[in-house]
Design an enzyme around this catalytic site. Structure first.
Site, short mmCIF file in Angstrom:
data_model
loop_
_atom_site.label_atom_id
_atom_site.label_comp_id
_atom_site.label_asym_id
_atom_site.label_seq_id
_atom_site.Cartn_x
_atom_site.Cartn_y
_atom_site.Cartn_z
N ASN A 283 0.82 -1.22 0.00
CA ASN A 283 0.00 0.00 0.00
C ASN A 283 0.86 1.27 0.00
O ASN A 283 0.34 2.36 0.16
CB ASN A 283 -0.90 0.03 1.24
CG ASN A 283 -2.22 -0.67 1.01
OD1 ASN A 283 -2.59 -0.92 -0.14
ND2 ASN A 283 -2.91 -1.01 2.08
N HIS A 285 2.79 2.29 2.29
CA HIS A 285 2.95 2.85 3.63
C HIS A 285 4.08 2.12 4.33
O HIS A 285 4.38 0.98 3.99
CB HIS A 285 1.69 2.64 4.46
CG HIS A 285 0.52 3.35 3.88
ND1 HIS A 285 -0.74 2.83 3.92
CD2 HIS A 285 0.45 4.54 3.25
CE1 HIS A 285 -1.54 3.69 3.33
NE2 HIS A 285 -0.86 4.72 2.91
N CYS A 320 1.79 6.67 7.69
CA CYS A 320 3.16 7.20 7.62
C CYS A 320 3.73 6.85 6.25
O CYS A 320 3.74 5.69 5.85
CB CYS A 320 3.99 6.60 8.74
SG CYS A 320 5.73 7.02 8.67
#
Lengths: 403, 403
Positions: A283, A285, A320
């Site tokens: 994804n 992230h 993040c």
């Protein structure tokens, strides 16, 4: 981006509340006895796996040498799907992953062996490996359901609606860490969590003893891939996943304890942590395992050598990305020092003072460490600190000396 | 420690020379045609695996629910060995790892599925995953041989003589990186390398296509665990492993090219790299995968996004422990820029100058990067620089746009 993320935090909290309230009624003593029965060792089923392997041979020879796609794949991703063998209909056996769908066709069970690169210097699997295996089996469950559209476990309905899964809470309890070469049976299933969430639970057992090594539970919500805002669960998606729901809990949680927010005055602080390319998941992230590594690396080496993590709770607040700079903060519960046997007996007059007080000293080894810690990962952008994830960890003394 | 390590370097070089000369005669065109035949796609054997699975069911039900130990385990490690099921006699089938011993009972073959946490953001396995799978299958090969004493693939004879394996050279060629969920067949076997070394080779194939994705070869020598000096191969150990030797090469190498030594004037330098606890392997050394990560992380992000590693050669010189501070140095071969199609066609007057020259610019994307790099990891201790490992990497353009 800032407003989307603050929305994510708000919604995520709502979702956690919902999930706690909707599940609260099912917990307590009654729930507990039920869970014990269901999750007990009697549940281990080598014969079932044997039978499945037998079935799998026939399948693998007859069907699986050809891809199991029953509908033409979407253009452009065809070759990839053929190489991956992603089914478009529900499968009950995955011979190559040694996996089965059991219990009325909804619970996923996979047998696997702890690999040499999944253990630390003491030949024991780490919490990181446990988290990896939880992710792996969850995704394989969706894979076998025939619902896997693309990406990180999203269903066809989710892809149509531009939705991805986001984990809002995770709780992992480890009684015993698996060792190199140990054969594990991992079970995972899903259930409802409030109106818009999904719960996913896991049990990891050692095949030889049938003992439960790990219990885990998690809460998931949906996020719009474009707006990055949390989303209600569309009826179409509920229709896909609700038939898979089981109402059972791997962990008997008391009323969910809220994790307090730390600030930079905490005892342990690691700043300027930067994700690397290899820390990103499908994804894009920073992946969960990296979060936990950052959390645990604030703790002193001597503590880590003598203790093992027996429980971790994670509350996710914000994504993040690869360009973020992260701060990891940790505060011990000073009142969580366990009463221990009287250690003064072994500190006798035979020991030199420098042995007792020096670096790598006996006093250090005998130091009574707190066993509970609160954690926070946050983004640093000027004076502003956005929370990424809060954590709570509980530790116990290692039973043997760490190497 | 310094003298032991310099001996290690000397001995290691001797070993590499021996290995090259003893293998040199077997290479060249004849060798090549032989290898093509043996390593070709015809070699893929789903029926064999099917039959093995069938055998494995009977075994797993009749025997493998009990440990396969045929001799009483040494005191103290009994429980661990039971949990791990380490055989003390040669096994031909490992049902849980889906592994077989084939080809006259010496070559190891394992089927496995690329896991979700073994791929990067582009859903493709990384070189780190490839290296992990090579290590895993090598150790499993020793495991099934009944020779595994303890630790990192050491045989009973090696343990008796206080010896461990040390890799002196490794060469990995990747034609195609496996993707998430892809089923792989991995073959590995060993052969002699000079008087005191062992060669280990691997082939990784995609099960669906039968195509060879990865070819790899390595050279191993023995080190005394206490003195950290390289050792001759005791007759007792030769007696254990020589019956497993196959004279076949996965990679057709020309005369082994020597990797030049870099200094700190190289183009890319990362200093002050410190291993973490999670980077140590079962031998308490920084693991191989971490070395490669340190090597590759010196390269610019933009290059890494557009290119994939197609070959890596590693020459090991010295161990690296948990308290060492490491410097990673990299120098491109400026003459290794490939002739490309004329890119000036797309840089027309329609593009703004800042797009062409800015950060993350088109010019950056169109930049012609060298495709060959030399690497060095070294220890920094005052003015002294001890070499840990030298490397050579070769890269190719990714076939599709990186995400």
């Amino acid at each position: 981006m800032a407003s989307a993320s603050s929305c994510a935090i708000r919604c995520s909290r709502v979702s956690i509340r919902c999930s706690a309230s909707s599940e609260g009624g099912g917990q307590g003593p009654h729930r507990s006895s039920n869970a014990v029965r269901v999750n007990g060792a009697a549940h281990r089923a080598p014969l079932q796996v044997g039978a499945a392997l037998e079935t799998s041979i026939n399948r693998s020879l007859a069907e699986l040498s050809a891809p199991v796609l029953t509908q033409p794949p979407p253009a452009g991703v065809g070759e990839e799907r053929v190489r991956q063998n992603i089914p478009t209909e529900k499968q009950t056996v995955d011979p190559f992953r040694q996996a089965l769908i059991v219990e009325g066709g909804v619970r996923y069970q996979q047998t696997l062996v702890v690999r040499s690169y999944e253990v630390g210097p003491d030949k024991t699997a780490t919490m990181e490996t446990v988290l990896n295996l939880l992710q792996e089996t969850a995704l394989n469950h969706v894979w076998m359901s025939g619902l896997l559209g693309d990406g990180f476990g999203a269903t066809h309905g989710m892809i149509k609606n531009n939705l991805i899964w986001v984990v809002s809470r995770m709780h992992v309890q480890v009684d015993q860490y698996p060792i190199w070469g140990e054969v594990l049976d991992i079970d995972t299933w899903v259930g409802s969590s409030g109106k818009n969430g999904m719960r996913r639970d896991w049990l990891i057992r050692g095949r030889n003893s049938g003992e439960i090594f790990v219990r885990a539970t998690s809460t998931w919500v949906m996020m719009n891939k474009v707006t990055r805002r949390l989303s209600k669960m569309p009826e179409e998606v509920r229709g896909e996943i609700a038939p898979w729901f089981i109402d059972r809990h791997a962990i008997e949680e008391e009323a969910t304890e809220k994790i307090i927010k730390l600030d930079s005055n905490a005892k342990y602080v690691d700043s300027d942590l930067k994700p690397k390319r290899s820390d990103l998941d499908m994804n894009h992230h920073v992946n969960n395992v990296k979060y936990v590594r950052w959390m645990l690396e604030t703790l002193p080496d001597q503590f880590l050598q003598q203790h093992q993590l027996s429980s971790i709770i994670l509350e996710y607040r914000k994504e993040c990305g690869s360009s973020d700079v992260v701060q990891s903060i940790c505060q011990p519960d000073e009142d969580s020092i366990l009463p221990q046997e009287n250690v003064s007996m072994v500190i006798g007059p035979l020991l030199l003072p420098e042995l007792i007080t020096g670096h790598h000293s006996l006093a250090g080894a005998l130091q009574q460490w707190p066993t509970k810690y609160t954690h926070l990962l946050q983004l640093k952008a000027g004076d502003k600190h956005d929370e990424i994830v809060r954590g709570r960890t509980t530790w116990k003394k290692k039973s043997h000396k760490a190497p």
